[in-house]
Design a protein around this motif. Structure first.
Motif, short mmCIF file in Angstrom:
data_model
loop_
_atom_site.label_atom_id
_atom_site.label_comp_id
_atom_site.label_asym_id
_atom_site.label_seq_id
_atom_site.Cartn_x
_atom_site.Cartn_y
_atom_site.Cartn_z
N VAL A 125 -23.52 70.26 -3.38
CA VAL A 125 -23.54 70.70 -4.77
C VAL A 125 -24.73 70.03 -5.42
O VAL A 125 -24.86 68.81 -5.37
CB VAL A 125 -22.25 70.32 -5.52
N MET A 126 -25.61 70.81 -6.01
CA MET A 126 -26.84 70.27 -6.59
C MET A 126 -26.78 70.37 -8.11
O MET A 126 -26.34 71.39 -8.65
CB MET A 126 -28.06 71.02 -6.05
N THR A 127 -27.25 69.33 -8.80
CA THR A 127 -27.21 69.30 -10.27
C THR A 127 -28.63 69.20 -10.83
O THR A 127 -29.61 69.20 -10.09
CB THR A 127 -26.36 68.12 -10.76
N ALA A 128 -28.71 69.10 -12.17
CA ALA A 128 -30.01 69.02 -12.87
C ALA A 128 -30.91 70.18 -12.47
O ALA A 128 -32.10 70.02 -12.20
CB ALA A 128 -30.70 67.68 -12.60
N THR A 129 -30.34 71.38 -12.45
CA THR A 129 -31.05 72.57 -11.99
C THR A 129 -32.18 72.94 -12.95
O THR A 129 -32.01 72.95 -14.16
CB THR A 129 -30.08 73.75 -11.86
N ARG A 130 -33.35 73.25 -12.36
CA ARG A 130 -34.51 73.67 -13.14
C ARG A 130 -34.65 75.19 -13.13
O ARG A 130 -34.11 75.86 -12.26
CB ARG A 130 -35.80 73.07 -12.56
N ARG A 131 -35.42 75.69 -14.10
CA ARG A 131 -35.70 77.14 -14.13
C ARG A 131 -36.40 77.56 -12.84
O ARG A 131 -36.04 78.56 -12.23
CB ARG A 131 -36.58 77.50 -15.33
N VAL A 132 -37.42 76.83 -12.47
CA VAL A 132 -38.08 77.03 -11.18
C VAL A 132 -37.81 75.77 -10.38
O VAL A 132 -38.34 74.71 -10.68
CB VAL A 132 -39.60 77.26 -11.35
N ASP A 133 -36.94 75.90 -9.37
CA ASP A 133 -36.44 74.72 -8.68
C ASP A 133 -36.83 74.75 -7.21
O ASP A 133 -36.30 75.54 -6.43
CB ASP A 133 -34.91 74.66 -8.82
N HIS A 134 -37.77 73.90 -6.83
CA HIS A 134 -38.26 73.86 -5.45
C HIS A 134 -37.20 73.35 -4.48
O HIS A 134 -37.27 73.63 -3.29
CB HIS A 134 -39.52 73.00 -5.37
N SER A 152 -30.65 79.03 -12.09
CA SER A 152 -32.09 78.91 -11.89
C SER A 152 -32.68 80.30 -11.72
O SER A 152 -31.98 81.23 -11.29
CB SER A 152 -32.39 78.05 -10.66
N GLU A 153 -33.95 80.43 -12.05
CA GLU A 153 -34.65 81.69 -11.80
C GLU A 153 -35.26 81.74 -10.40
O GLU A 153 -35.88 82.72 -10.03
CB GLU A 153 -35.73 81.90 -12.86
N GLY A 196 -31.80 73.84 -21.10
CA GLY A 196 -32.56 73.90 -22.34
C GLY A 196 -33.10 75.29 -22.61
O GLY A 196 -33.13 75.76 -23.76
N TYR A 197 -33.50 75.99 -21.55
CA TYR A 197 -33.99 77.36 -21.68
C TYR A 197 -32.88 78.28 -22.18
O TYR A 197 -33.09 79.10 -23.08
CB TYR A 197 -34.51 77.84 -20.33
N HIS A 198 -31.69 78.15 -21.62
CA HIS A 198 -30.57 79.01 -22.02
C HIS A 198 -30.10 78.69 -23.44
O HIS A 198 -29.74 79.60 -24.20
CB HIS A 198 -29.41 78.86 -21.03
N TYR A 199 -30.11 77.42 -23.80
CA TYR A 199 -29.71 77.04 -25.16
C TYR A 199 -30.71 77.61 -26.18
O TYR A 199 -30.30 78.16 -27.22
CB TYR A 199 -29.64 75.53 -25.28
N LYS A 200 -31.98 77.51 -25.87
CA LYS A 200 -33.00 78.06 -26.77
C LYS A 200 -32.83 79.57 -26.92
O LYS A 200 -32.96 80.11 -28.03
CB LYS A 200 -34.41 77.74 -26.24
N ALA A 201 -32.53 80.25 -25.80
CA ALA A 201 -32.34 81.71 -25.86
C ALA A 201 -31.19 82.07 -26.80
O ALA A 201 -31.28 83.02 -27.59
CB ALA A 201 -32.07 82.26 -24.46
N GLY A 202 -30.08 81.31 -26.73
CA GLY A 202 -28.96 81.58 -27.62
C GLY A 202 -29.29 81.29 -29.07
O GLY A 202 -28.88 82.02 -29.97
N TYR A 203 -30.04 80.24 -29.30
CA TYR A 203 -30.49 79.89 -30.65
C TYR A 203 -31.33 81.02 -31.25
O TYR A 203 -31.11 81.45 -32.39
CB TYR A 203 -31.29 78.59 -30.59
#
Length: 343
Positions: A125-134, A152-153, A196-203
Motif C-alpha cells: 500500500v503506497m501513500t503520499a501519492t503524486r499527480r505524476v508518480d514515478h 494519480s494521473e 492538493g490538486y483535487h482540493y483546488k479543483a473542488g474549490y
C-alpha cells in the motif's frame, strides 16, 4: 532468478549485488541503479526463508509511508489510527502488516526497487501519492501487487482509495457562500501531492457555481505543517483586501493559522471564518472550534486491508482493480460565521 543468477547476468560479484539490494555503503551509484533495475525486470525474489519460498508467499503486507515531513510527525494521528485498524483486520486474515518508512532524503523510486527486490511482502500500500508518480510506474513494471492511498494521473491498472478532497473543498465553499462570504482564500500544499490538486479543483468548482471570479492571490501554497499554517495565517491576515473566509486543505495547519491570527489581533469566526479539512482530536483545543469534516478512520483502515487482500485473491472478479472515493461528513463549527462586512 536468485542472487547468483542475477550476479552472473550483470557480471558483478554476489557481494556487490547483495550490498546494492540491501542499501549497504560502498556501491557506485551507477552499479546500484543497474542492480535494482535488473532485479525488478528479471523478477528477482530474495530467499527470505525456506518456508516462505515453498509456499510462494510471505503473508505480509507492506505499508509505504514517507517520513521526515512535518505532516507525519506528532501533530497528526491519521496514520496511527488507520494502521491500527488495518493491522487488526489483516491479523484476522492471518496476515502481518509491516511499515516501510521512506525518509524524505531517500530516492523513493530507488527505495521501492529495494523493497521489490527483497521480496519481503506479498503486496504494497503506497501513500503520499503524486499527480505524476514515478513510483507507480516502477511498481507497474514489477509483478508485485500494489494499491495507492490517493489517486494519480500516472497510467496503470492499479487499485486506489482516496478521500473526497474535491467534494470537501466544494462543500466548504458552498457553506461559506451560504453565509454571505465572497472573498474566500484557500491554503494548499506547496508540493505536487495529488490531494492538493483535487482540493483546488473542488474549490474552483465551488466558486464557479457561486459566480465568484477566481482571485489567484487567494490561492496560497504553504508546507503542510503547523509552521506552514502560521505562515498562511500571517499572509491572510496581512492582505490589503483581507479575505472573510479561509479554507484549509489540511487540518495540520489549523493550529498555526489560529496562532498567527491571535498574534495579529484576528479572531477566527468573528473576523475571518475558517473551515479545516478533517476533524482532528487536537483541534478541540482551538477556540472557536473549526468547522471541518468527519471521517471514520477505523473504517478506512479496514477498507484498505480488504482492498489490498483482494489483489491477492485467485478469483479474477475479486482481484479486479478498482478505485474508491471515501466521503466525509460536514461538521459545523463556531469558526464559520457570516462576514462582518459582506461584499
Amino acid at each position: 532468478m536468485n542472487i547468483r543468477r542475477l550476479a552472473d547476468h550483470l557480471n558483478i560479484s554476489i557481494g556487490t549485488v547483495s550490498r546494492a539490494l540491501n542499501n549497504r555503503p560502498g556501491v557506485h551509484p551507477e552499479t546500484l541503479e543497474k542492480v535494482l533495475k535488473a532485479a525488478t525486470e528479471l523478477g528477482y525474489v530474495a530467499n527470505q526463508s525456506g518456508r516462505s519460498l515453498r509456499r510462494g508467499a510471505t503473508n505480509t503486507i507492506g505499508f509505504v509511508i514517507e517520513t521526515g515531513h512535518p505532516a507525519h510527525q506528532a501533530g497528526d494521528q491519521f496514520f496511527y489510527v488507520v494502521l491500527d485498524a488495518m493491522n487488526l483486520y489483516l491479523a484476522e486474515q492471518r496476515y502481518d502488516l509491516v511499515i516501510l518508512p521512506c525518509h524524505s532524503a531517500d530516492d523513493p523510486v530507488e527505495f521501492l526497487s529495494r523493497v521489490i527486490a527483497r521480496g519481503i511482502v506479498d503486496a504494497l500500500v503506497m501513500t503520499a501519492t503524486r499527480r505524476v508518480d514515478h513510483r507507480i510506474a516502477q511498481l507497474a513494471k514489477s509483478k508485485l501487487p500494489f494499491m495507492t492511498l490517493g489517486r494519480s494521473e500516472t497510467p496503470g491498472n492499479y487499485s486506489w482509495i482516496d478521500l473526497d478532497f474535491e467534494g470537501v473543498a466544494r462543500r466548504s465553499v458552498q457553506e461559506a457562500v451560504k453565509l454571505g462570504h465572497r472573498r474566500i482564500a484557500v491554503g494548499l500544499p506547496d508540493n505536487d501531492v495529488a490531494l492538493g490538486y483535487h482540493y483546488k479543483a473542488g474549490y474552483l468548482k465551488g466558486l464557479a457555481e457561486a459566480g465568484i471570479p477566481v482571485d489567484e492571490s487567494l490561492l496560497i501554497r504553504v508546507p503542510t505543517s503547523e509552521l506552514g499554517g502560521f505562515s498562511l495565517g500571517k499572509q491572510v491576515a496581512g492582505m490589503a483586501g483581507q479575505p472573510t473566509a479561509l479554507l484549509l486543505c489540511s487540518e495540520v495547519t489549523a493550529a498555526g493559522v489560529y496562532a498567527a491570527f491571535a498574534e495579529m489581533g484576528i479572531e477566527a469566526g468573528r473576523d475571518i471564518s475558517v473551515v479545516a479539512f478533517r476533524e482532528n482530536p487536537l483541534m478541540r483545543f482551538l477556540n472557536p472550534a473549526p468547522a471541518c469534516f468527519r471521517l471514520d478512520l477505523d473504517a478506512l483502515g479496514t477498507r484498505l486491508g480488504e482492498t489490498v487482500l483482494d489483489l491477492l485473491s485467485p478469483d479474477e472478479e475479486i482481484g479486479r482493480r478498482r478505485g474508491e472515493i471515501v466521503p466525509l461528513t460536514f461538521v459545523q463549527g463556531k469558526s464559520l460565521q457570516p462576514p462582518r462586512n459582506p461584499a
